[in-house]
Design a protein around this motif. Sequence first.
Motif, PDB file in Angstrom:
ATOM      1  N   ASP A 208       7.632   2.302 -11.216  1.00 57.57           N
ATOM      2  CA  ASP A 208       6.834   2.354 -12.445  1.00 57.57           C
ATOM      3  C   ASP A 208       7.576   3.178 -13.510  1.00 57.57           C
ATOM      4  O   ASP A 208       6.984   3.976 -14.230  1.00 57.57           O
ATOM      5  CB  ASP A 208       5.462   2.976 -12.150  1.00 57.57           C
ATOM      6  CG  ASP A 208       4.478   2.723 -13.279  1.00 57.57           C
ATOM      7  OD1 ASP A 208       4.651   1.723 -13.997  1.00 57.57           O
ATOM      8  OD2 ASP A 208       3.547   3.532 -13.458  1.00 57.57           O
TER       9      ASP A 208
ATOM     10  N   GLU B 227       0.818  -1.217   0.000  1.00 56.08           N
ATOM     11  CA  GLU B 227       0.000   0.000   0.000  1.00 56.08           C
ATOM     12  C   GLU B 227       0.854   1.270   0.000  1.00 56.08           C
ATOM     13  O   GLU B 227       0.389   2.344  -0.361  1.00 56.08           O
ATOM     14  CB  GLU B 227      -0.990  -0.011   1.176  1.00 56.08           C
ATOM     15  CG  GLU B 227      -0.324   0.037   2.522  1.00 56.08           C
ATOM     16  CD  GLU B 227      -1.317  -0.232   3.673  1.00 56.08           C
ATOM     17  OE1 GLU B 227      -1.193   0.438   4.703  1.00 56.08           O
ATOM     18  OE2 GLU B 227      -2.181  -1.115   3.516  1.00 56.08           O
TER      19      GLU B 227
ATOM     20  N   PRO C 109       2.498   3.419  -4.044  1.00 55.15           N
ATOM     21  CA  PRO C 109       2.141   4.616  -4.825  1.00 55.15           C
ATOM     22  C   PRO C 109       2.911   5.869  -4.388  1.00 55.15           C
ATOM     23  O   PRO C 109       3.083   6.802  -5.170  1.00 55.15           O
ATOM     24  CB  PRO C 109       0.634   4.770  -4.569  1.00 55.15           C
ATOM     25  CG  PRO C 109       0.174   3.376  -4.287  1.00 55.15           C
ATOM     26  CD  PRO C 109       1.299   2.733  -3.523  1.00 55.15           C
TER      27      PRO C 109
ATOM     28  N   ARG D 267       2.981  -5.017  -8.945  1.00 52.42           N
ATOM     29  CA  ARG D 267       1.926  -4.575  -9.872  1.00 52.42           C
ATOM     30  C   ARG D 267       0.598  -5.315  -9.685  1.00 52.42           C
ATOM     31  O   ARG D 267      -0.444  -4.815 -10.084  1.00 52.42           O
ATOM     32  CB  ARG D 267       2.398  -4.758 -11.317  1.00 52.42           C
ATOM     33  CG  ARG D 267       3.322  -3.680 -11.757  1.00 52.42           C
ATOM     34  CD  ARG D 267       4.027  -4.045 -13.062  1.00 52.42           C
ATOM     35  NE  ARG D 267       5.196  -3.210 -13.222  1.00 52.42           N
ATOM     36  CZ  ARG D 267       5.164  -1.956 -13.645  1.00 52.42           C
ATOM     37  NH1 ARG D 267       4.034  -1.420 -14.009  1.00 52.42           N
ATOM     38  NH2 ARG D 267       6.275  -1.246 -13.706  1.00 52.42           N
ATOM     39  N   ASP D 268       0.695  -6.518  -9.100  1.00 52.12           N
ATOM     40  CA  ASP D 268      -0.545  -7.257  -8.853  1.00 52.12           C
ATOM     41  C   ASP D 268      -1.278  -6.735  -7.612  1.00 52.12           C
ATOM     42  O   ASP D 268      -2.391  -7.165  -7.315  1.00 52.12           O
ATOM     43  CB  ASP D 268      -0.235  -8.757  -8.656  1.00 52.12           C
ATOM     44  CG  ASP D 268       0.425  -9.352  -9.892  1.00 52.12           C
ATOM     45  OD1 ASP D 268       0.173  -8.829 -10.995  1.00 52.12           O
ATOM     46  OD2 ASP D 268       1.200 -10.318  -9.749  1.00 52.12           O
ATOM     47  N   HIS D 269      -0.618  -5.856  -6.860  1.00 50.58           N
ATOM     48  CA  HIS D 269      -1.218  -5.355  -5.609  1.00 50.58           C
ATOM     49  C   HIS D 269      -1.556  -3.869  -5.673  1.00 50.58           C
ATOM     50  O   HIS D 269      -2.196  -3.348  -4.775  1.00 50.58           O
ATOM     51  CB  HIS D 269      -0.233  -5.556  -4.443  1.00 50.58           C
ATOM     52  CG  HIS D 269       0.086  -6.993  -4.169  1.00 50.58           C
ATOM     53  ND1 HIS D 269      -0.493  -7.687  -3.149  1.00 50.58           N
ATOM     54  CD2 HIS D 269       0.906  -7.862  -4.804  1.00 50.58           C
ATOM     55  CE1 HIS D 269      -0.032  -8.928  -3.149  1.00 50.58           C
ATOM     56  NE2 HIS D 269       0.818  -9.048  -4.146  1.00 50.58           N
ATOM     57  N   VAL D 270      -1.059  -3.169  -6.686  1.00 46.57           N
ATOM     58  CA  VAL D 270      -1.159  -1.704  -6.713  1.00 46.57           C
ATOM     59  C   VAL D 270      -1.750  -1.266  -8.043  1.00 46.57           C
ATOM     60  O   VAL D 270      -1.336  -1.773  -9.091  1.00 46.57           O
ATOM     61  CB  VAL D 270       0.263  -1.080  -6.579  1.00 46.57           C
ATOM     62  CG1 VAL D 270       0.204   0.442  -6.625  1.00 46.57           C
ATOM     63  CG2 VAL D 270       0.945  -1.547  -5.303  1.00 46.57           C
ATOM     64  N   ASN D 271      -2.687  -0.326  -8.005  1.00 52.10           N
ATOM     65  CA  ASN D 271      -3.204   0.234  -9.261  1.00 52.10           C
ATOM     66  C   ASN D 271      -2.268   1.338  -9.723  1.00 52.10           C
ATOM     67  O   ASN D 271      -2.049   2.295  -8.990  1.00 52.10           O
ATOM     68  CB  ASN D 271      -4.602   0.826  -9.045  1.00 52.10           C
ATOM     69  CG  ASN D 271      -5.605  -0.272  -8.736  1.00 52.10           C
ATOM     70  OD1 ASN D 271      -5.510  -1.378  -9.271  1.00 52.10           O
ATOM     71  ND2 ASN D 271      -6.541   0.022  -7.858  1.00 52.10           N
ATOM     72  N   VAL D 272      -1.725   1.203 -10.952  1.00 55.28           N
ATOM     73  CA  VAL D 272      -0.820   2.284 -11.433  1.00 55.28           C
ATOM     74  C   VAL D 272      -1.484   3.096 -12.522  1.00 55.28           C
ATOM     75  O   VAL D 272      -2.458   2.693 -13.104  1.00 55.28           O
ATOM     76  CB  VAL D 272       0.526   1.715 -11.955  1.00 55.28           C
ATOM     77  CG1 VAL D 272       1.373   1.257 -10.807  1.00 55.28           C
ATOM     78  CG2 VAL D 272       0.317   0.596 -12.966  1.00 55.28           C
TER      79      VAL D 272
END
Length: 283
Positions: free
Chosen positions: A232, A179, A182, A278-283
Amino acid sequence: MAERVVVTGGSGRLGPWVIREFLEHGYEVVNIDTRHPQEPLCPTVIADLAQLGDAVDVLEGADALVHLAAIPAAGLRPNEFTFRNNVLSTYNVLAAASLLGMSKAVITSSESSYGLVFALHPFSPQYVPVDEDHPQLPQDSYGLSKVVNEATADMFHRRSGMQVVSFRLGNVIAPDMYENFPSFIHNPRERERILWSYIDTRDAAVAYRLAVEADGLGSMRLNIAADDTSMDIPSRELMAVSYPDVRDFRAPLEGYETLLDNRRAKQVLGWQPVHRWRDHVNV
Ligand SMILES: NC(=O)c1ccc[n+]([C@@H]2O[C@H](COP(=O)([O-])OP(=O)(O)OC[C@H]3O[C@@H](n4cnc5c(N)ncnc54)[C@H](O)[C@@H]3O)[C@@H](O)[C@H]2O)c1
């Protein structure tokens, strides 16, 4: 197959994941730490491994040693304390394991042993991705403790034939830490000193089990990192911003590939990291 595994430092960030991995694969596990874990997964013995007597006592009857216990960074405790704790506890657990006739051990080194992260006088890697043959040039007592511990592993391997694998972990990330991603993934300056590396606790845990189950590794160092960086931003772009003087690129680096080379661990252990930020965070 080893049946009884002693995990040291099992009350910390990485420990519970490693303990769970061994328990789920039918091992009996004992945790040795100076403190109790938040959640008891297996018996915990409270001991200070910087004392040889404690180490011999608590390792008796085990088939394999997984050594995680350490002060896990520079600057948390006085430099001399970190060095003494990390070096003596590693010497003591390996001495005890060797004395007790154990055949397998895994100890925990770090990407910090390459020296970039806590350098007083910052410098660039000589090439990327940084593999296990890259010089280790620490300017701090934590990085030095890890270099010394790898040499200690070599010594005990020569002395008793015990297999000792030293894992140079990237930054250890438990699932609840995604979390925070980001807040840094778009800023190359964040995490540049650790080459933007990370390793999910679950993938690291599998690597520890595979190293205990592997044979014939002697005394070997392995980088343990995810396949991608924690950013990212493409890896070549990260390098151009933070380390523009580095010209020696030893992998294609066409996307977000790790700059802490994990190919040897994959080859030697048949290991494959599967958890990606990337599987846990919206980019
Ligand atoms: N956290 C990271 O990003 C990172 C990165 C690379 C390597 N590492 C290494 O991974 C290992 C585990 O790190 P972590 O993040 O879980 O650290 P942590 O501090 O969360 O856990 C380490 C545990 O070791 C115990 N310990 C320390 N000295 C001890 C002693 N003398 N006797 C008995 N127990 C002792 C502590 O009480 C603690 O519970 C360490 O060896 C660390 O250096 C961590």
